[in-house]
Design an enzyme around this catalytic site. Structure first.
Site, short mmCIF file in Angstrom:
data_model
loop_
_atom_site.label_atom_id
_atom_site.label_comp_id
_atom_site.label_asym_id
_atom_site.label_seq_id
_atom_site.Cartn_x
_atom_site.Cartn_y
_atom_site.Cartn_z
N HIS A 155 0.85 -1.19 0.00
CA HIS A 155 0.00 0.00 0.00
C HIS A 155 0.88 1.24 0.00
O HIS A 155 1.85 1.32 0.76
CB HIS A 155 -0.91 0.04 1.23
CG HIS A 155 -1.53 1.38 1.46
ND1 HIS A 155 -1.21 2.19 2.54
CD2 HIS A 155 -2.45 2.07 0.73
CE1 HIS A 155 -1.90 3.32 2.46
NE2 HIS A 155 -2.66 3.26 1.39
N SER A 156 0.58 2.18 -0.88
CA SER A 156 1.27 3.48 -0.92
C SER A 156 2.78 3.24 -1.06
O SER A 156 3.20 2.64 -2.06
CB SER A 156 0.92 4.28 0.33
OG SER A 156 1.23 5.65 0.17
N LEU A 157 3.60 3.70 -0.13
CA LEU A 157 5.04 3.44 -0.20
C LEU A 157 5.31 1.95 -0.43
O LEU A 157 6.17 1.59 -1.24
CB LEU A 157 5.72 3.90 1.09
CG LEU A 157 7.17 3.46 1.30
CD1 LEU A 157 8.09 4.03 0.22
CD2 LEU A 157 7.66 3.87 2.69
N GLY A 159 3.44 -0.21 -1.99
CA GLY A 159 3.16 -0.52 -3.38
C GLY A 159 4.26 -0.07 -4.31
O GLY A 159 4.60 -0.74 -5.29
#
Length: 348
Positions: A155-157, A159
């Site tokens: 997720h986010s970073l 990802g």
């Protein structure tokens, strides 16, 4: 947060039991390699929940040169896990609501990145280069346990780190799932040059801050402060889940009560070692594996999102993209909206 469905009420009740430590394990040797099954005979395990494999987790730690990388292992210990990576200043708890909805076919190892959650901070004098550090950490874990055909969930970073690992080791990743980010954040080169000096000074300010000056809060103050900082991306229940790994009691020798944030203050300086658009697109074209991208709407603003996805498509075996209504933390706030996409992708 008010729960909208009976399903969510039941799920959250189970997670309450899990996140209070239904299984406790600290035995690095129990993490299986690609050639052997794990054994927990020498581990201390407290099992309070008789539910299925993906409803229970174990606390794990992995030795690294600067200390420990800690995390939560969901599901059976005798199979290679999906490696799950959280976002900036979050922790392994970010997946607590999602993992119980996933297929039990794949165990999941959710790690706390260095300086986050329960993982060790870097020594004094060392900078955090978030994207580059993360690639090395994933590689260190994979090599240590001799895992093959890796599956990543981020997720986010996290990802973005899955994207980068797949680009750096294109023949060693089977598939990855990225939630609300297409790749590393893109920075204008002139802007990057302009903020470098300020970033270095802020880093040194945080490093030189005496322990006695680190702020402390009551439990309710922490929850409200973090809830406000997320600005609607995470609900109160999600914040409470994250703070189970995200805060610690103030050390006794400071002679005051309350809680302090567990993450390293130096992580707030996130502007060093960023990427230009050209760099990100070049890495995107190296990815060969299957890719699932879930974009939340409105989610996080990312101007070149679709352009990066288009470049991944030039070389990747499969690229599937779903746009789903929700916040940037959709996996934590509304996992029921995305888990079926992930399960279908894992079966490919």
């Amino acid at each position: 947060m008010e729960n909208n469905t009976t399903e969510n009420n039941t799920l959250n009740g189970k997670l309450h039991l899990q996140s209070n430590g239904n299984v406790i394990l600290k035995n690095e040797g129990a993490i299986p390699t690609s050639n052997e099954s794990s054994s927990t005979n020498n581990s201390t395990i407290e099992q309070n929940h008789p539910d299925s494999d993906m409803k229970t987790w174990e606390e794990v730690s992995i030795s690294v040169p600067w200390g420990l990388v800690c995390g939560k292992w969901w599901g059976p210990r005798n199979k290679q896990p999906i490696i799950a990576i959280h976002g900036w200043q979050d922790n392994a708890g970010t997946f607590d609501r999602l993992i119980p909805l996933l297929t039990p076919k794949h165990p999941v190892l959710c790690i706390d990145l260095p300086g986050h959650g329960k993982s060790s901070k870097y020594p004094q004098g060392m900078h955090y280069y978030l994207f580059w550090d993360g690639i090395s950490l994933i590689r260190r874990i994979v090599r240590k346990h001799q895992w093959k055909n890796v599956i990543l969930l981020g997720h986010s970073l996290g990802g973005a780190l899955a994207f980068m690992y797949a680009a750096c080791f294109p023949n060693e990743v089977d598939k990855y799932i990225s939630i609300d980010i297409p790749g590393p954040s893109v920075r204008c080169l002139k802007k990057q040059a302009a903020i470098t000096g300020h970033s270095i000074d802020k880093f040194l300010d945080y490093e030189e801050l005496p322990e006695s000056k680190i702020p402390s809060y009551t439990y309710n103050e922490v929850i409200e402060l973090v809830l406000h900082a997320y600005d609607g991306s995470v609900d109160k229940q999600g914040v409470e889940i994250l703070m189970k790994r995200g805060m610690n009691p103030v050390p006794q020798h400071l002679d005051r009560e309350g809680y302090a944030f567990a993450r390293d203050l130096r992580l707030k300086v996130s502007g060093l070692g960023m990427f230009s658009k050209e760099q990100v697109l070049s890495y995107a074209e190296r990815i060969k594996c299957k890719v699932l991208n879930i974009r939340a709407e409105p989610g996080m603003k990312f101007d070149v999102y679709d352009e990066i996805i288009d470049h991944i498509k030039t070389s990747a075996e499969v690229v599937i993209m779903h746009k789903v209504p929700g916040t940037h933390h959709i996996h934590l706030v509304n996992p029921e909206r995305i888990y079926k996409f992930i399960n279908e992708f894992l079966e490919m």
